[in-house]
Design a protein around this motif. Structure first.
Motif: not given
Length: 177
Positions: A149, A158-160, A172
């Motif tokens: 992240q 972005s990193c979800n 992810a």
């Protein structure tokens, strides 16, 4: 869609045959690519991810501890720069890994003792062997989610978190911002 480190092509075959998606499957193993082709993967290539050029993909898959292909923690920037070049506008990366902290003893506060002079605890070296043939050692990176992240944010992604497993593993989604 690009399936990086496709191995024998199981993910590619499912996506190609069951979801009717156009999939490019790549691996550095000549044998794995041959097997993927024999199993029916229509576009299977023997190439290193970092050597792939001038193509665009809406989705790039790095599955089965996919962060391993990055090799070392200090290759994260290179990974994000190259991935951005290969992604179509609005494209995304689906990636998974495991946090190897479970290999270390936790103290009463839930912390772990790590020797920082030894480098990042998720950097390992592997060698494969088959029928008496042994590969040279190669680096493999198991990356904890928080580090992924932070690296994503540093590189404009972005990193979800999509899913977290029971044993420090996760899936992810990364997207350029």
């Amino acid at each position: 869609m690009l399936d990086v480190g496709c191995g024998a092509g199981s993910h590619s075959l499912y996506l190609q045959n069951n979801q009717q998606l156009k999939v490019t499957a790549i691996d550095i193993s000549k044998g794995a690519v041959e097997v993927a082709r024999l199993r029916g993967v229509e576009d299977a290539r023997e190439i290193n991810f970092f050597d792939l050029q001038k193509e665009k993909f809406d989705t790039i898959l790095f599955l089965m501890n996919g962060t391993g292909i990055i090799g070392k923690l200090n290759h994260l920037d290179k990974f994000f720069i190259h991935s951005r070049k290969l992604l179509s506008p609005g494209g995304k990366i689906i990636i998974d890994s495991s946090d190897l902290k479970f290999l270390y003893d936790e103290d009463e506060d839930g912390g772990i003792w790590v020797d920082f002079d030894a480098g990042y605890y998720g950097e390992l070296e592997y060698s494969l062997s088959y029928k008496g043939q042994k590969s040279p050692l190669f680096p493999w990176l198991y990356l904890d989610f928080n580090t992924l992240q932070l690296a994503a944010a540093k590189n404009g992604f972005s990193c979800n978190l999509i899913q977290e497993g029971e044993h420090y593993d996760y899936l992810a989604e990364l997207q350029p911002t």
